[in-house]
Design a protein around this motif. Sequence first.
Motif, short mmCIF file in Angstrom:
data_model
loop_
_atom_site.label_atom_id
_atom_site.label_comp_id
_atom_site.label_asym_id
_atom_site.label_seq_id
_atom_site.Cartn_x
_atom_site.Cartn_y
_atom_site.Cartn_z
N GLU A 97 0.82 -1.21 0.00
CA GLU A 97 0.00 0.00 0.00
C GLU A 97 0.87 1.27 0.00
N SER A 98 1.83 1.32 0.92
CA SER A 98 2.68 2.53 0.97
C SER A 98 3.59 2.58 -0.26
N GLY A 99 3.96 1.40 -0.78
CA GLY A 99 4.77 1.34 -1.99
C GLY A 99 4.05 1.98 -3.17
N LEU A 100 2.80 1.60 -3.34
CA LEU A 100 2.02 2.15 -4.46
C LEU A 100 1.87 3.66 -4.30
N LYS A 101 1.59 4.09 -3.09
CA LYS A 101 1.43 5.52 -2.82
C LYS A 101 2.68 6.29 -3.25
N LYS A 102 3.84 5.75 -2.90
CA LYS A 102 5.09 6.44 -3.25
C LYS A 102 5.34 6.41 -4.76
N ILE A 103 5.01 5.30 -5.40
CA ILE A 103 5.21 5.22 -6.85
C ILE A 103 4.34 6.26 -7.55
N LEU A 104 3.12 6.44 -7.04
CA LEU A 104 2.19 7.38 -7.68
C LEU A 104 2.65 8.84 -7.50
N GLU A 105 3.54 9.10 -6.55
CA GLU A 105 4.11 10.44 -6.41
C GLU A 105 5.02 10.78 -7.60
N ASN A 106 5.43 9.73 -8.31
CA ASN A 106 6.17 9.88 -9.56
C ASN A 106 7.45 10.71 -9.41
N LYS A 107 8.23 10.44 -8.39
CA LYS A 107 9.45 11.22 -8.22
C LYS A 107 10.70 10.35 -8.18
N HIS A 108 10.56 9.10 -8.59
CA HIS A 108 11.72 8.20 -8.58
C HIS A 108 12.16 7.89 -10.01
N ASN A 109 13.43 7.57 -10.15
CA ASN A 109 13.96 7.19 -11.46
C ASN A 109 13.82 5.70 -11.72
N LEU A 110 13.65 4.94 -10.63
CA LEU A 110 13.57 3.48 -10.75
C LEU A 110 12.91 2.91 -9.51
N VAL A 111 12.15 1.80 -9.70
CA VAL A 111 11.55 1.12 -8.54
C VAL A 111 12.02 -0.33 -8.52
N LEU A 112 12.50 -0.77 -7.34
CA LEU A 112 12.77 -2.19 -7.12
C LEU A 112 11.59 -2.71 -6.33
N LEU A 113 10.83 -3.62 -6.94
CA LEU A 113 9.53 -3.99 -6.39
C LEU A 113 9.45 -5.49 -6.10
N ASP A 114 9.34 -5.82 -4.83
CA ASP A 114 9.17 -7.22 -4.43
C ASP A 114 7.79 -7.69 -4.89
N VAL A 115 7.68 -8.96 -5.28
CA VAL A 115 6.38 -9.47 -5.74
C VAL A 115 5.50 -9.86 -4.55
N MET A 116 6.06 -10.62 -3.61
CA MET A 116 5.27 -11.09 -2.48
C MET A 116 5.31 -10.07 -1.35
N LEU A 117 4.24 -9.29 -1.25
CA LEU A 117 4.18 -8.19 -0.28
C LEU A 117 2.87 -8.21 0.47
N PRO A 118 2.86 -7.71 1.70
CA PRO A 118 1.57 -7.55 2.39
C PRO A 118 0.73 -6.47 1.71
N LYS A 119 -0.56 -6.58 1.82
CA LYS A 119 -1.57 -5.65 1.26
C LYS A 119 -1.69 -5.80 -0.27
N PHE A 120 -0.87 -5.13 -1.07
CA PHE A 120 -0.92 -5.37 -2.52
C PHE A 120 0.30 -6.16 -2.95
N SER A 121 0.14 -7.03 -3.92
CA SER A 121 1.32 -7.74 -4.45
C SER A 121 2.06 -6.81 -5.42
N GLY A 122 3.30 -7.18 -5.72
CA GLY A 122 4.06 -6.41 -6.70
C GLY A 122 3.36 -6.33 -8.05
N PHE A 123 2.67 -7.40 -8.41
CA PHE A 123 1.93 -7.39 -9.69
C PHE A 123 0.81 -6.36 -9.66
N ASP A 124 0.06 -6.34 -8.54
CA ASP A 124 -1.04 -5.37 -8.41
C ASP A 124 -0.51 -3.94 -8.56
N ILE A 125 0.62 -3.72 -7.87
CA ILE A 125 1.20 -2.37 -7.86
C ILE A 125 1.64 -1.96 -9.26
N CYS A 126 2.31 -2.88 -9.93
CA CYS A 126 2.79 -2.63 -11.27
C CYS A 126 1.63 -2.24 -12.19
#
Length: 226
Positions: free
Chosen positions: A34-63
């Motif tokens: 959840e917090s990962g997606l929130k930060k990605i949506l801020e759109n201020k990073h050059n790259l994201v390293l995203l684990d697939v198996m995560l609590p709340k949303f999976s890496g696939f959901d976030i992607c």
Amino acid sequence: MKILIVEDEQNMRLGLKDNLEFEGYEVDIAEDGESGLKKILENKHNLVLLDVMLPKFSGFDICKKARENGIKTPIILLTAKGEEVDKVVGLELGADDYITKPFSLRELLARVKAVLRRSDNTSTDDVVKIGKLEVHFTSYNAFENGVQVQMSHKEYELLKFLWQNKNKNVSRDDLLKNVWGQDVFTTTRTIDNFIVKLRQKIETDPNNPKIIITVHGIGYKLISLI
Ligand code: CA
């Protein structure tokens, strides 16, 4: 270059953070989907390293959600062994690359650099760290440790051209043509004076430059490992 790590395993998260910071990247972290997606949506990073198996949303959901929201930040998925089938799904959902745990630091850094290099050509709007300076090319701002550094428009143009051609030899003629254009009053001596000024702002020791180096008989080269 700012990298976001979304990873719930603390050891992995901190290990990645330390190593990437050591390599000179700025690192932001998130511990769940959840917090990962929130930060990605801020759109201020050059790259994201995203684990697939995560609590709340999976890496696939976030992607998927990130791409649906128009976020174009490159994403490298971190998958666990045995999740090979899922890699295809990840790439279809808009990830740029994946890496299987356990991975070596060397392998990870190679992937990170490759993905950043691919996305680099599309934009120079990024905030980049060049030596002591954090440079905002779009807004013509530069900071050293958060304090604004005065730079002329021409200094930005010159630095931008060197940055766009980083790790390549750039001749004084190239600089004259691309940075000064048809200004007949500019000589190669002018360029050398500008380089001196840039070095004073960028280099730790301007008399012993490590970032904008002189290529004898040719011109200059901006060295960057990122
Ligand atoms: Ca995990």
